[in-house]
Design an enzyme around this catalytic site. Structure first.
Site, PDB file in Angstrom:
ATOM      1  N   ARG A 109      74.347  48.572  71.801  1.00  9.13           N
ATOM      2  CA  ARG A 109      75.570  49.418  71.897  1.00  9.13           C
ATOM      3  C   ARG A 109      76.661  48.625  71.163  1.00  9.13           C
ATOM      4  NH1 ARG A 109      79.519  51.494  76.639  1.00  9.13           N
ATOM      5  NH2 ARG A 109      77.740  53.109  76.589  1.00  9.13           N
ATOM      6  N   HIS A 136      76.451  59.418  70.620  1.00  9.33           N
ATOM      7  CA  HIS A 136      75.707  58.695  72.011  1.00  9.33           C
ATOM      8  C   HIS A 136      74.600  59.357  72.554  1.00  9.33           C
ATOM      9  CE1 HIS A 136      76.382  56.275  75.468  1.00  9.33           C
ATOM     10  NE2 HIS A 136      77.343  56.843  76.083  1.00  9.33           N
ATOM     11  N   GLN A 139      73.199  59.569  76.320  1.00  7.50           N
ATOM     12  CA  GLN A 139      73.988  60.318  77.214  1.00  7.50           C
ATOM     13  C   GLN A 139      73.732  61.535  77.149  1.00  7.50           C
ATOM     14  OE1 GLN A 139      77.116  58.845  78.667  1.00  7.50           O
ATOM     15  NE2 GLN A 139      76.683  60.786  79.742  1.00  7.50           N
ATOM     16  N   ASP A 232      86.002  63.663  77.977  1.00  6.61           N
ATOM     17  CA  ASP A 232      86.020  62.212  77.986  1.00  6.61           C
ATOM     18  C   ASP A 232      87.066  61.696  77.658  1.00  6.61           C
ATOM     19  OD1 ASP A 232      84.840  59.526  77.449  1.00  6.61           O
ATOM     20  OD2 ASP A 232      84.127  60.299  75.165  1.00  6.61           O
ATOM     21  N   CYS A 273      81.362  61.968  81.015  1.00  8.79           N
ATOM     22  CA  CYS A 273      80.335  60.777  80.971  1.00  8.79           C
ATOM     23  C   CYS A 273      81.048  59.683  81.533  1.00  8.79           C
ATOM     24  CB  CYS A 273      80.377  60.629  79.599  1.00  8.79           C
ATOM     25  SG  CYS A 273      81.972  60.565  78.119  1.00  8.79           S
ATOM     26  N   ARG A 318      71.557  59.180  83.778  1.00 10.20           N
ATOM     27  CA  ARG A 318      71.331  57.942  82.815  1.00 10.20           C
ATOM     28  C   ARG A 318      70.380  57.270  82.936  1.00 10.20           C
ATOM     29  NH1 ARG A 318      75.672  56.310  79.889  1.00 10.20           N
ATOM     30  NH2 ARG A 318      73.892  55.847  78.219  1.00 10.20           N
TER      31      ARG A 318
HETATM   32  N1   CP Z   1      79.330  56.767  79.626  1.00 14.02           N
HETATM   33  C1   CP Z   1      78.860  55.471  79.256  1.00 14.02           C
HETATM   34  O1   CP Z   1      78.187  55.371  78.260  1.00 14.02           O
HETATM   35  O2   CP Z   1      79.377  54.591  80.170  1.00 14.02           O
HETATM   36  P1   CP Z   1      79.635  53.270  79.958  1.00 14.02           P
HETATM   37  O3   CP Z   1      80.559  53.076  79.029  1.00 14.02           O
HETATM   38  O4   CP Z   1      79.848  52.485  81.278  1.00 14.02           O
HETATM   39  O5   CP Z   1      78.228  52.566  79.579  1.00 14.02           O
END
Ligand code: CP
Length: 338
Positions: A109, A136, A139, A232, A273, A318
């Site tokens: 990430r 992403h 997701q 979002d 998300c 997830r």
């Molecule tokens: N939706 C998502 O990626 O959440 P986080 O940033 O908490 O990993």
């Protein structure tokens, strides 16, 4: 019979996978979720080591990769940005070569899509994109699983994303939905429309899948008949100086009960998300209230807690979907057809 090979592949962007392959990952997630609920072991990654590289903070992605790896019999090792040399004292290429000799799979990430691509190129093990500024993808498997669970299908569903149409989640939704035959609408101010190349990519997929694509700044037209409303945060990680500008620009695109009524659909579901600005119970939430007088941003607390909201099912998904992605690409599974 069409054959597919997941084994050894990285999951860097949705566009690298066919409709059948993405659908397989969604269905496999559903299967693994059922095993988990019934307490049936599914240790497809027994003895494997998984590196979890995080340049940015995370709750869901980190927790999902960790629990998914453990359920699959693998060992997850968290390597945060201040823990390793990546980018500071060692190049991505050299880091990838080292990690690839010790770990069987790598999650990343961070900011740059190029970094996750280099990790995949030089590590020789599957690399999974846990979010970059561009995409992403993990997701998406959770999101479309949540839609499938609620409607029993994906094809022909009207999914409407409202808010910042240029961020990674909007990019991924537009392209993944178009691949899967989901009618995708992005409802945003014109200055926050998706980049032209992302729209063109989605339109290309839509021609094949039959999905309809709409990009509009007109909220009434955009949300009419929506089955799914998705939003979002208005400011992504790394853009914190843009709060004031975005609040002014995006206020008309807030998911509130007026917008819910405009969908004219009682079976509507709402996805986010997460994390969400729906109250002032956070440091940022309090700061926004003090500085700009707003107590909620992209979604009101009323809608967040309403009968339409599915964001916590989505968050749970997830884990099931990341499990499916890791197992399919690293688990020596025999997948004869998708
Ligand atoms: N939706 C998502 O990626 O959440 P986080 O940033 O908490 O990993």
């Amino acid at each position: 019979m069409k054959k597919t090979v997941f084994q050894g592949r990285s999951f860097l962007a949705e566009k690298d996978f066919s409709r059948e392959e993405l659908q397989y990952l969604i269905d496999f997630s559903e299967y693994l979720k059922d095993l988990k609920k019934r307490g049936i072991p599914h240790r497809y990654l027994e003895g494997k080591n998984i590196a979890l590289l995080f340049e940015k903070t995370s709750t869901r992605t980190r927790a999902a990769f960790t629990t998914a790896a453990i359920d699959l019999g693998a060992h997850p090792e968290y390597l945060g940005k201040d823990d390793i040399q990546l980018g500071k004292k060692e190049s991505v290429e050299d880091t990838a070569k080292v990690l690839g000799r010790m770990f069987d799979g790598i999650e990343f990430r961070g900011f740059s899509q190029k970094v996750v691509e280099q990790l995949a190129e030089f590590s020789s093990v599957p690399v999974w994109n846990g979010l970059t500024d561009q995409w992403h993808p993990t997701q998406m498997i959770a999101d479309f699983l949540t839609v499938q669970e609620n409607f029993g299908r994906l094809e022909g569903i009207n999914m409407v994303y409202v808010g910042d149409g240029r961020n990674n989640v909007a990019n991924s939704l537009l392209v993944t939905g178009a691949i899967l035959g989901v009618n995708m609408r992005i409802v945003a101010p014109e200055t926050l429309f998706p980049e032209a190349n992302i729209i063109a990519l989605a339109e290309g997929y839509a021609k094949v899948s039959g999905a309809e694509i709409m990009i509009t700044d007109d909220v009434t037209k955009g949300v009419d008949g929506a089955d799914v409303l998705y939003t979002d945060v208005w400011v992504s990680m790394g853009e914190e100086e843009k709060f004031e500008e975005r609040i002014t620009l995006l206020k008309p695109y807030q998911i509130n009960m007026d917008m819910v009524k405009k969908t004219k659909n009682d079976n509507l579901i709402i996805l986010h998300c997460l994390p969400a600005f729906h109250d002032t119970e956070t440091v940022y939430g309090k700061q926004m209230a003090e500085r700009f007088g707003v107590k909620e941003m992209e979604i009101t607390d009323e809608v967040f807690r309403s009968q339409y909201a599915r964001q916590f099912d989505q968050a749970e998904n997830r884990m099931h979907s990341i499990k499916a992605i890791m197992a399919a690409t690293l688990g020596n599974l025999f997948i004869p057809r998708v």
